[in-house]
Each structure stands twice: as C-alpha cells, then as structure tokens.
Design an enzyme around this catalytic site. Structure first.
Site, PDB file in Angstrom:
ATOM      1  N   ASP A  11       0.759  -1.164  -0.118  1.00  0.00           N
ATOM      2  CA  ASP A  11       0.059   0.036   0.064  1.00  0.00           C
ATOM      3  C   ASP A  11       0.872   1.280  -0.096  1.00  0.00           C
ATOM      4  O   ASP A  11       2.150   1.110   0.251  1.00  0.00           O
ATOM      5  CB  ASP A  11      -0.942  -0.230   1.168  1.00  0.00           C
ATOM      6  CG  ASP A  11      -1.827   1.137   1.366  1.00  0.00           C
ATOM      7  OD1 ASP A  11      -2.185   1.501   0.363  1.00  0.00           O
ATOM      8  OD2 ASP A  11      -1.850   1.810   2.474  1.00  0.00           O
ATOM      9  N   LEU A  12       0.372   2.486  -0.209  1.00  0.00           N
ATOM     10  CA  LEU A  12       1.326   3.452  -0.125  1.00  0.00           C
ATOM     11  C   LEU A  12       0.923   4.509   0.751  1.00  0.00           C
ATOM     12  O   LEU A  12       2.013   4.654   1.652  1.00  0.00           O
ATOM     13  CB  LEU A  12       0.688   4.335  -1.922  1.00  0.00           C
ATOM     14  CG  LEU A  12       1.589   5.796  -1.863  1.00  0.00           C
ATOM     15  CD1 LEU A  12       3.120   5.278  -2.231  1.00  0.00           C
ATOM     16  CD2 LEU A  12       0.950   6.385  -3.182  1.00  0.00           C
ATOM     17  N   ASP A  13      -0.114   5.004   0.928  1.00  0.00           N
ATOM     18  CA  ASP A  13      -0.439   6.040   1.863  1.00  0.00           C
ATOM     19  C   ASP A  13      -0.293   5.283   3.308  1.00  0.00           C
ATOM     20  O   ASP A  13      -1.018   4.477   3.561  1.00  0.00           O
ATOM     21  CB  ASP A  13      -2.033   6.555   1.761  1.00  0.00           C
ATOM     22  CG  ASP A  13      -1.790   7.443   0.179  1.00  0.00           C
ATOM     23  OD1 ASP A  13      -1.155   8.061   0.091  1.00  0.00           O
ATOM     24  OD2 ASP A  13      -2.908   7.506  -0.373  1.00  0.00           O
ATOM     25  N   THR A  19       1.662  10.005   3.997  1.00  0.00           N
ATOM     26  CA  THR A  19       0.497  10.618   3.402  1.00  0.00           C
ATOM     27  C   THR A  19      -0.880  10.420   3.749  1.00  0.00           C
ATOM     28  O   THR A  19      -1.850  11.229   3.782  1.00  0.00           O
ATOM     29  CB  THR A  19       0.623  10.414   1.704  1.00  0.00           C
ATOM     30  OG1 THR A  19       0.830   8.903   1.543  1.00  0.00           O
ATOM     31  CG2 THR A  19       1.636  11.258   1.124  1.00  0.00           C
ATOM     32  N   LYS A  47      -9.051   5.264   5.819  1.00  0.00           N
ATOM     33  CA  LYS A  47      -8.057   4.821   5.438  1.00  0.00           C
ATOM     34  C   LYS A  47      -8.050   3.631   4.517  1.00  0.00           C
ATOM     35  O   LYS A  47      -8.840   2.577   4.683  1.00  0.00           O
ATOM     36  CB  LYS A  47      -6.856   4.278   6.757  1.00  0.00           C
ATOM     37  CG  LYS A  47      -6.230   5.227   7.423  1.00  0.00           C
ATOM     38  CD  LYS A  47      -5.246   4.702   8.712  1.00  0.00           C
ATOM     39  CE  LYS A  47      -4.735   5.759   9.304  1.00  0.00           C
ATOM     40  NZ  LYS A  47      -3.954   5.134  10.353  1.00  0.00           N
ATOM     41  N   GLY A  48      -7.455   3.952   3.473  1.00  0.00           N
ATOM     42  CA  GLY A  48      -7.561   3.030   2.203  1.00  0.00           C
ATOM     43  C   GLY A  48      -8.884   2.824   1.543  1.00  0.00           C
ATOM     44  O   GLY A  48      -8.974   2.214   0.518  1.00  0.00           O
ATOM     45  N   VAL A  49      -9.668   3.682   1.940  1.00  0.00           N
ATOM     46  CA  VAL A  49     -11.283   3.761   1.308  1.00  0.00           C
ATOM     47  C   VAL A  49     -11.125   4.944   0.156  1.00  0.00           C
ATOM     48  O   VAL A  49     -10.437   6.187   0.434  1.00  0.00           O
ATOM     49  CB  VAL A  49     -12.288   4.131   2.356  1.00  0.00           C
ATOM     50  CG1 VAL A  49     -13.590   4.433   1.678  1.00  0.00           C
ATOM     51  CG2 VAL A  49     -12.234   2.764   3.428  1.00  0.00           C
ATOM     52  N   ARG A  51     -12.005   8.192  -2.254  1.00  0.00           N
ATOM     53  CA  ARG A  51     -12.166   9.456  -2.092  1.00  0.00           C
ATOM     54  C   ARG A  51     -13.489   9.885  -1.563  1.00  0.00           C
ATOM     55  O   ARG A  51     -14.087  10.510  -0.651  1.00  0.00           O
ATOM     56  CB  ARG A  51     -11.775  10.349  -2.987  1.00  0.00           C
ATOM     57  CG  ARG A  51     -11.488  11.874  -2.598  1.00  0.00           C
ATOM     58  CD  ARG A  51     -11.104  12.687  -3.758  1.00  0.00           C
ATOM     59  NE  ARG A  51      -9.837  12.184  -4.570  1.00  0.00           N
ATOM     60  CZ  ARG A  51      -9.391  12.491  -5.754  1.00  0.00           C
ATOM     61  NH1 ARG A  51     -10.025  13.371  -6.423  1.00  0.00           N
ATOM     62  NH2 ARG A  51      -8.327  11.906  -6.093  1.00  0.00           N
ATOM     63  N   SER A 118      -2.457   0.809  -4.625  1.00  0.00           N
ATOM     64  CA  SER A 118      -2.883   2.007  -3.769  1.00  0.00           C
ATOM     65  C   SER A 118      -4.267   2.450  -4.258  1.00  0.00           C
ATOM     66  O   SER A 118      -4.610   2.043  -5.489  1.00  0.00           O
ATOM     67  CB  SER A 118      -1.934   3.335  -3.798  1.00  0.00           C
ATOM     68  OG  SER A 118      -2.587   4.440  -3.443  1.00  0.00           O
ATOM     69  N   ALA A 119      -5.237   2.874  -3.384  1.00  0.00           N
ATOM     70  CA  ALA A 119      -6.513   3.313  -3.645  1.00  0.00           C
ATOM     71  C   ALA A 119      -6.385   4.818  -4.208  1.00  0.00           C
ATOM     72  O   ALA A 119      -7.406   5.330  -4.716  1.00  0.00           O
ATOM     73  CB  ALA A 119      -7.483   3.358  -2.641  1.00  0.00           C
ATOM     74  N   SER A 120      -5.542   5.415  -4.361  1.00  0.00           N
ATOM     75  CA  SER A 120      -5.216   6.652  -4.246  1.00  0.00           C
ATOM     76  C   SER A 120      -4.926   7.171  -5.954  1.00  0.00           C
ATOM     77  O   SER A 120      -4.083   6.388  -6.621  1.00  0.00           O
ATOM     78  CB  SER A 120      -4.224   7.470  -3.558  1.00  0.00           C
ATOM     79  OG  SER A 120      -4.000   8.935  -4.057  1.00  0.00           O
ATOM     80  N   ASN A 122      -3.768   9.761  -6.726  1.00  0.00           N
ATOM     81  CA  ASN A 122      -2.510  10.816  -6.511  1.00  0.00           C
ATOM     82  C   ASN A 122      -1.264   9.934  -6.219  1.00  0.00           C
ATOM     83  O   ASN A 122      -0.092  10.174  -6.340  1.00  0.00           O
ATOM     84  CB  ASN A 122      -2.790  11.765  -5.485  1.00  0.00           C
ATOM     85  CG  ASN A 122      -3.808  12.591  -5.545  1.00  0.00           C
ATOM     86  OD1 ASN A 122      -3.696  13.486  -6.584  1.00  0.00           O
ATOM     87  ND2 ASN A 122      -4.692  12.530  -4.772  1.00  0.00           N
ATOM     88  N   LYS A 149     -10.661  -1.427  -2.065  1.00  0.00           N
ATOM     89  CA  LYS A 149     -10.826  -1.982  -0.883  1.00  0.00           C
ATOM     90  C   LYS A 149     -11.897  -1.596   0.200  1.00  0.00           C
ATOM     91  O   LYS A 149     -12.532  -0.534   0.233  1.00  0.00           O
ATOM     92  CB  LYS A 149      -9.401  -1.487  -0.159  1.00  0.00           C
ATOM     93  CG  LYS A 149      -8.306  -1.819  -1.027  1.00  0.00           C
ATOM     94  CD  LYS A 149      -6.865  -0.756  -0.265  1.00  0.00           C
ATOM     95  CE  LYS A 149      -5.735  -0.843  -1.176  1.00  0.00           C
ATOM     96  NZ  LYS A 149      -4.611  -0.093  -0.964  1.00  0.00           N
ATOM     97  N   GLU A 173      -0.142  -3.445   4.524  1.00  0.00           N
ATOM     98  CA  GLU A 173      -1.307  -2.433   4.459  1.00  0.00           C
ATOM     99  C   GLU A 173      -1.387  -1.870   5.921  1.00  0.00           C
ATOM    100  O   GLU A 173      -1.129  -2.321   7.044  1.00  0.00           O
ATOM    101  CB  GLU A 173      -2.643  -3.057   4.243  1.00  0.00           C
ATOM    102  CG  GLU A 173      -3.073  -3.143   3.040  1.00  0.00           C
ATOM    103  CD  GLU A 173      -3.725  -1.527   2.680  1.00  0.00           C
ATOM    104  OE1 GLU A 173      -3.755  -0.748   3.602  1.00  0.00           O
ATOM    105  OE2 GLU A 173      -3.992  -1.421   1.304  1.00  0.00           O
ATOM    106  N   ASP A 174      -1.982  -0.568   6.064  1.00  0.00           N
ATOM    107  CA  ASP A 174      -1.898   0.250   7.292  1.00  0.00           C
ATOM    108  C   ASP A 174      -3.398   0.308   7.694  1.00  0.00           C
ATOM    109  O   ASP A 174      -3.754   0.926   8.640  1.00  0.00           O
ATOM    110  CB  ASP A 174      -1.241   1.584   7.504  1.00  0.00           C
ATOM    111  CG  ASP A 174      -1.897   2.462   6.481  1.00  0.00           C
ATOM    112  OD1 ASP A 174      -2.368   2.236   5.422  1.00  0.00           O
ATOM    113  OD2 ASP A 174      -2.065   3.854   6.877  1.00  0.00           O
TER     114      ASP A 174
HETATM  115  C1  BG6 Z   1      -5.912   5.651   0.033  1.00  0.00           C
HETATM  116  C2  BG6 Z   1      -5.993   6.407   1.151  1.00  0.00           C
HETATM  117  O1  BG6 Z   1      -4.664   5.318  -0.404  1.00  0.00           O
HETATM  118  O2  BG6 Z   1      -6.230   6.475  -1.027  1.00  0.00           O
HETATM  119  C3  BG6 Z   1      -7.367   7.094   1.419  1.00  0.00           C
HETATM  120  O3  BG6 Z   1      -5.856   5.384   2.327  1.00  0.00           O
HETATM  121  C4  BG6 Z   1      -7.874   7.831   0.218  1.00  0.00           C
HETATM  122  O4  BG6 Z   1      -7.374   7.699   2.642  1.00  0.00           O
HETATM  123  C5  BG6 Z   1      -7.653   7.151  -1.078  1.00  0.00           C
HETATM  124  O5  BG6 Z   1      -9.231   8.269   0.372  1.00  0.00           O
HETATM  125  C6  BG6 Z   1      -7.688   7.873  -2.257  1.00  0.00           C
HETATM  126  O6  BG6 Z   1      -7.073   8.781  -2.398  1.00  0.00           O
HETATM  127  P1  BG6 Z   1      -7.286   9.936  -3.425  1.00  0.00           P
HETATM  128  O7  BG6 Z   1      -5.896  10.550  -3.462  1.00  0.00           O
HETATM  129  O8  BG6 Z   1      -7.428   9.466  -4.765  1.00  0.00           O
HETATM  130  O9  BG6 Z   1      -8.210  10.806  -2.875  1.00  0.00           O
HETATM  131 MG    MG Z   2      -2.809   3.312   3.568  1.00  0.00          MG
END
Ligand code: BG6
Ligand code: MG
Length: 227
Positions: A11-13, A19, A47-49, A51, A118-120, A122, A149, A173-174
């Site tokens: 996982d990243l964040d 982050t 966390k992990g969920v 946006r 990662s779910a992000s 970004n 996730k 994962e965190d």
């Molecule tokens: C996950 C974070 O990695 O990414 C979540 O743990 C975040 O907190 C999710 O909501 C989505 O990220 P982003 O950057 O697309 O808003």
């Molecule tokens: Mg995380």
C-alpha cells in the site's frame, strides 16, 4: 505450496510514506467546514477507502442525517483533493518511511516482484515525488479498479499482472479495509498499526521501523505451511 513469496504488494499512503496523515488533515478541515468532527477514530474507517466513499462516511457521521446531491458530494471531494494535493507538493525522498527503502532493496535482491496497490488517484504523483517510480514492477492505477478496498480487486489485479499465484503474494497495509482486501485475495497480510484496528493481519508490526525481510519471510513460510 511454495514457502517463499513471489511478490510483495505495498500500500502507499501510510506504508511507503506518511501521506495518510495528509489525507487526515484534509478531511479534518473539510469536516470543520461541514460542522462534522473528523477525529482519529473516524479516520481509521477512512484509511484505504476511496475519496468519495470516505466523504460519504464523514457525512454519515454527522449528528443529524444529511442527504447531499451527487454534484455537491463531488464538489466537496474535489475540494478535499485540492487541499490534499497542496499538502503533497512538499513530499520528497526524505519522506519514505523508515525501513521501507531497505525492505524494497532486500526484496529486489531476493528476486521478489514488487507492486504498489493504492486506492489513491494521486499515487503516481506521490511515487514520483519520492523518486520511487522505478522501484516497482507495477503500480495499480486506482482509476482502473472497479471495486475499491476492502474488495480484493486491487491486490488480485496486481498479482494477475505480475503473473503470481495469490497465495504466493504478501500484501502490506496500514488500513483495516486494506487488510481485509488482502485476506479476501487469499494472500498473506502484513499490518502496520494497532491490533485494535488491524485484527485480521497475519503479522502485525506497530510501525514500518519494525519491517524486516527475514522476519516477514519466516512468518510467511509459517503461514504457508499451516495452510
Ligand atoms: C488511499 C488512502 O490510499 O487512497 C485514502 O488511504 C484515500 O485515505 C484514498 O481516500 C483515495 O485517495 P485519493 O488521493 O484518490 O483521494
Ligand atoms: Mg494506507
């Protein structure tokens, strides 16, 4: 069954870099604007969920029931992301969490494939800021994942891309949602955090400082022989 893992999916964040704290700060500020308190306890469920889902959980935590139109939800999620993207501009290789660099290098030497799950949306930007884009064989693009996730899709997708059986993968994962996703994918789950939040983890460490390849491999091997 192999007693040696073939891939590790990070996982990243909150795992590779902190982050997760920036996500928290950005949600907290948005919550204040909405009159909803985003405390650490609620944050564990974010966390992990994704946006939008995170925002929905924050709205659901309001003392009175609120129903917001989709456009308003999207506007608020975009606002949080503007704040979050401001916060991550300063990320640099110094922000790689302790133990991660060494673990990545040792796993590479061991011939183990590496991915980021990662779910992000970004994630690519953060990896660039950390100068880690070349460190991984694959980075899951959150935009291509249909079910976030705790659905296992993120981890399954990475393993399929790497052509590695799920039971030969380790996920790190965190978040509770992330650990559940790893377990539902049939993989070995390393949790970073507290027992309270990460009950389902196969092996738990309090912080990334404690990540040590030899121990992780031994725990994986033990898990595999018990399966
Ligand atoms: C996950 C974070 O990695 O990414 C979540 O743990 C975040 O907190 C999710 O909501 C989505 O990220 P982003 O950057 O697309 O808003
Ligand atoms: Mg995380």
């Amino acid at each position: 069954m192999s007693t040696f893992p073939k891939a590790v999916i990070f996982d990243l964040d909150g795992v590779i870099t902190d982050t997760a704290e920036f996500h928290f700060l950005a949600w907290k500020q948005l919550g204040e604007e909405l009159g909803i308190e985003v405390d650490r306890e609620l944050n564990e469920q974010l966390k992990g969920v994704s946006r939008l889902q995170s925002l929905e959980r924050i709205i659901a935590a309001a003392p009175e029931q609120r129903v917001l139109p989709t456009e308003e939800l999207q506007r608020l999620a975009a606002k949080k992301n503007v704040h979050y993207t401001q916060l991550i501009q300063s990320v640099s290789p110094d922000d790689i969490l302790p133990g991660i660099d060494t673990l990545i290098k040792e796993l590479r030497i061991g011939g183990i494939k590496l991915a980021v799950g990662s779910a992000s949306r970004n994630a690519q930007f953060v990896l660039e800021r950390l100068e880690l884009t070349g460190a991984f064989d694959y980075v899951v693009d959150a935009a291509n994942i249909k079910y976030g996730k705790p659905d296992p899709e993120t981890f399954i997708h990475a393993a399929d891309y790497l052509n590695v059986p799920y039971e030969a993968c380790i996920g790190i994962e965190d978040s509770a949602a992330g650990i559940e996703a790893i377990k539902r994918a049939g993989m070995f789950a390393v949790g970073i955090g507290s027992k309270e939040s990460l009950r389902q983890a196969d092996y738990l460490v309090p912080t990334t400082n404690y990540l040590d390849m030899i121990t992780i491999l031994a725990k994986f091997s033990q898990w595999n022989s018990e399966a």
